[in-house]
Each structure stands twice: as C-alpha cells, then as structure tokens.
Design a protein around this motif. Structure first.
Motif, short mmCIF file in Angstrom:
data_model
loop_
_atom_site.label_atom_id
_atom_site.label_comp_id
_atom_site.label_asym_id
_atom_site.label_seq_id
_atom_site.Cartn_x
_atom_site.Cartn_y
_atom_site.Cartn_z
N VAL A 1 116.74 -12.91 -49.54
CA VAL A 1 116.18 -12.32 -50.75
C VAL A 1 115.41 -11.35 -50.61
O VAL A 1 115.54 -10.27 -51.52
CB VAL A 1 115.25 -13.65 -51.56
N LYS B 1 116.02 -7.61 -52.16
CA LYS B 1 115.08 -6.80 -53.20
C LYS B 1 114.88 -5.57 -52.67
O LYS B 1 114.49 -4.63 -53.63
CB LYS B 1 113.69 -7.68 -53.18
N SER C 1 125.10 -20.76 -54.60
CA SER C 1 124.05 -20.30 -54.00
C SER C 1 123.97 -18.87 -53.94
O SER C 1 122.93 -18.24 -53.95
CB SER C 1 124.13 -20.90 -52.56
N ASN D 1 122.63 -17.67 -57.14
CA ASN D 1 121.20 -18.11 -57.10
C ASN D 1 120.25 -16.73 -56.37
O ASN D 1 119.05 -16.51 -56.77
CB ASN D 1 120.83 -19.37 -56.86
N VAL D 2 120.91 -16.75 -54.90
CA VAL D 2 120.20 -15.71 -54.33
C VAL D 2 119.82 -14.20 -54.82
O VAL D 2 119.03 -13.71 -54.91
CB VAL D 2 120.81 -15.55 -53.03
N ASN E 1 120.27 -13.34 -58.07
CA ASN E 1 119.37 -13.58 -59.39
C ASN E 1 117.70 -13.56 -59.00
O ASN E 1 117.22 -13.15 -60.03
CB ASN E 1 119.55 -14.83 -60.12
N LEU E 2 117.57 -13.87 -57.90
CA LEU E 2 116.20 -13.89 -57.34
C LEU E 2 115.74 -12.62 -56.80
O LEU E 2 114.61 -12.33 -56.35
CB LEU E 2 116.13 -14.93 -55.98
N SER E 3 116.69 -11.58 -56.80
CA SER E 3 116.38 -10.35 -56.07
C SER E 3 116.25 -9.21 -56.84
O SER E 3 116.70 -8.18 -56.31
CB SER E 3 117.55 -10.26 -54.88
N ASN E 4 116.21 -9.09 -58.12
CA ASN E 4 116.05 -7.96 -58.87
C ASN E 4 117.32 -7.23 -59.21
O ASN E 4 117.33 -6.20 -59.43
CB ASN E 4 114.97 -6.81 -58.43
N THR F 1 118.41 -4.73 -61.91
CA THR F 1 118.19 -5.48 -63.15
C THR F 1 117.52 -4.79 -64.19
O THR F 1 116.64 -3.71 -63.72
CB THR F 1 117.03 -6.73 -62.80
#
Length: 211
Positions: A129, A133, A176, A179-180, A182-185, A209
C-alpha cells in the motif's frame, strides 16, 4: 538480497539475441492487453518500470515509439536493485531513479510519469500500500499504471518451483488486489483475473484517484 543474490536464484542469464521473446514477450503482452481495452496512453513522455530487471520492456517502448503513435521521444526511467541489471540499464542509457522502492524516490517526481509498469513486483514488497501511494503521487493526471501479480486462486504448478517462493511476501486474489489498490489513492479502470493469455495471473490498469 535483491542487489546481490536474487538474480542467481530467479533471473535467467540467457542472452537477448538468442531469446528475444524472453525479453520482449512481457511488454508485448502488456501492450496488447491495453490496446484491446483501448487504454494504452495516447502519448508517453516519461515511462517508469518498477522492478525493471535489465530494462528490456522500456527499451521496447523506445524502439516502437512511433508505431505506438508517439511522435516525441520517450524518457525511460527505472527502479531496480540488482547490481547486474544496473550495469545493463546504464548501457541502455535508462535513468535509474532509485535502487530501493522503500526510499523517498517519489518526492522528486511528483505527477511526472504517463505510464508506470509494475509487473510481478507488488507481491515482493513488505508494504504494498505504501509503495502504491508513492506510485499515485508520481503518476501524471491522465497517466496509467499497469499492475500484474500471480493469481493465488489459480496457482501455476508445480507450486514449490514456480508459484510459492520465499521472496513473495504477499499473495493476491482479485478481491485483495482490488482492496489494496483502493487503499492507495489509485482508481481501478480494469481488473482482470484468469485472462486467456495467462490464467495464473491477475492484472489491473489504474489511474490517479480523481478528487
């Protein structure tokens, strides 16, 4: 380990001259997948390959620049720790912006890259993650990042020689990986599991994003 020993265990030393598809086959697959979806960048000014190896994917982009619809030259950049690969990257005049993805390499390259390749590297990171980012930070508006990982829901056999490796810190399923990312901008434009050209893989095309 990645600087001095990884090549010995996992990376072939066969020559590009005798085995051209071993080097260009991967980027041709990436290019073909993106073209099929109509998502290959219309123009690439700066390309970055994270875990570039000897840089053949970047070299392919450079050699086929005009055929891909780009009139201006592509600036080639890489992140690669291997001491052996660094010698080849230097010979190919590819700019190595870092040898450590966990460093602060991103701080000097905000919104710089039109196209970023991350093929089978995300599963090697201690903090995927955090790395993604950084990728979002350096991705230009309208730029794309290609991510491919082994598919843990359809592993390639034999498991002990091909799929499960000590250097893999994470294994991803479609959910997974989604999800990873989507957590990372990053915003997913396409996520494909079990593609026909490699059913043991998952790949995604993402952009920064939108805010």
């Amino acid at each position: 380990f990645y600087a001095n020993l990884y090549d010995h265990f996992y990376r072939t030393s066969k020559s590009k001259k005798n085995f051209p598809e071993l080097y260009y086959g991967k980027i041709k697959q990436i290019h073909g997948r993106m073209l099929k979806e109509g998502l290959f960048p219309a123009k690439i000014e700066n390309a970055l390959d994270i875990g570039s190896g000897e840089g053949w994917s970047l070299l392919y982009l450079k050699e086929n620049n005009k055929q891909m619809g780009n009139d201006s030259p592509i600036n080639l950049h890489a992140i690669e720790p291997s001491s052996r690969c660094l010698k080849t990257l230097k010979e190919l005049e590819i700019d190595v912006i870092s040898t450590d993805v966990d460093s602060d390499w991103h701080e000097k390259h905000e919104s710089k890259f039109d196209f970023i390749i991350m093929r089978h590297v995300l599963e090697h990171f201690m903090d995927p993650v955090s790395v993604l980012k950084k990728v979002s930070f350096v991705l230009k508006k309208g730029g794309l990042v290609y991510i491919a990982v082994p598919n843990s829901m359809n592993p390639q056999l034999p498991l002990n020689k091909i799929f499960y490796r000590a250097v893999h810190t994470f294994y991803f399923s479609r959910i997974s990986l989604h999800n990873v990312i989507n957590l990372s901008n990053l915003e997913i434009m396409l996520l494909s599991a079990n593609p026909k050209d490699n059913p043991h893989e998952i790949y995604a095309l993402c952009r920064k994003t939108r805010k």
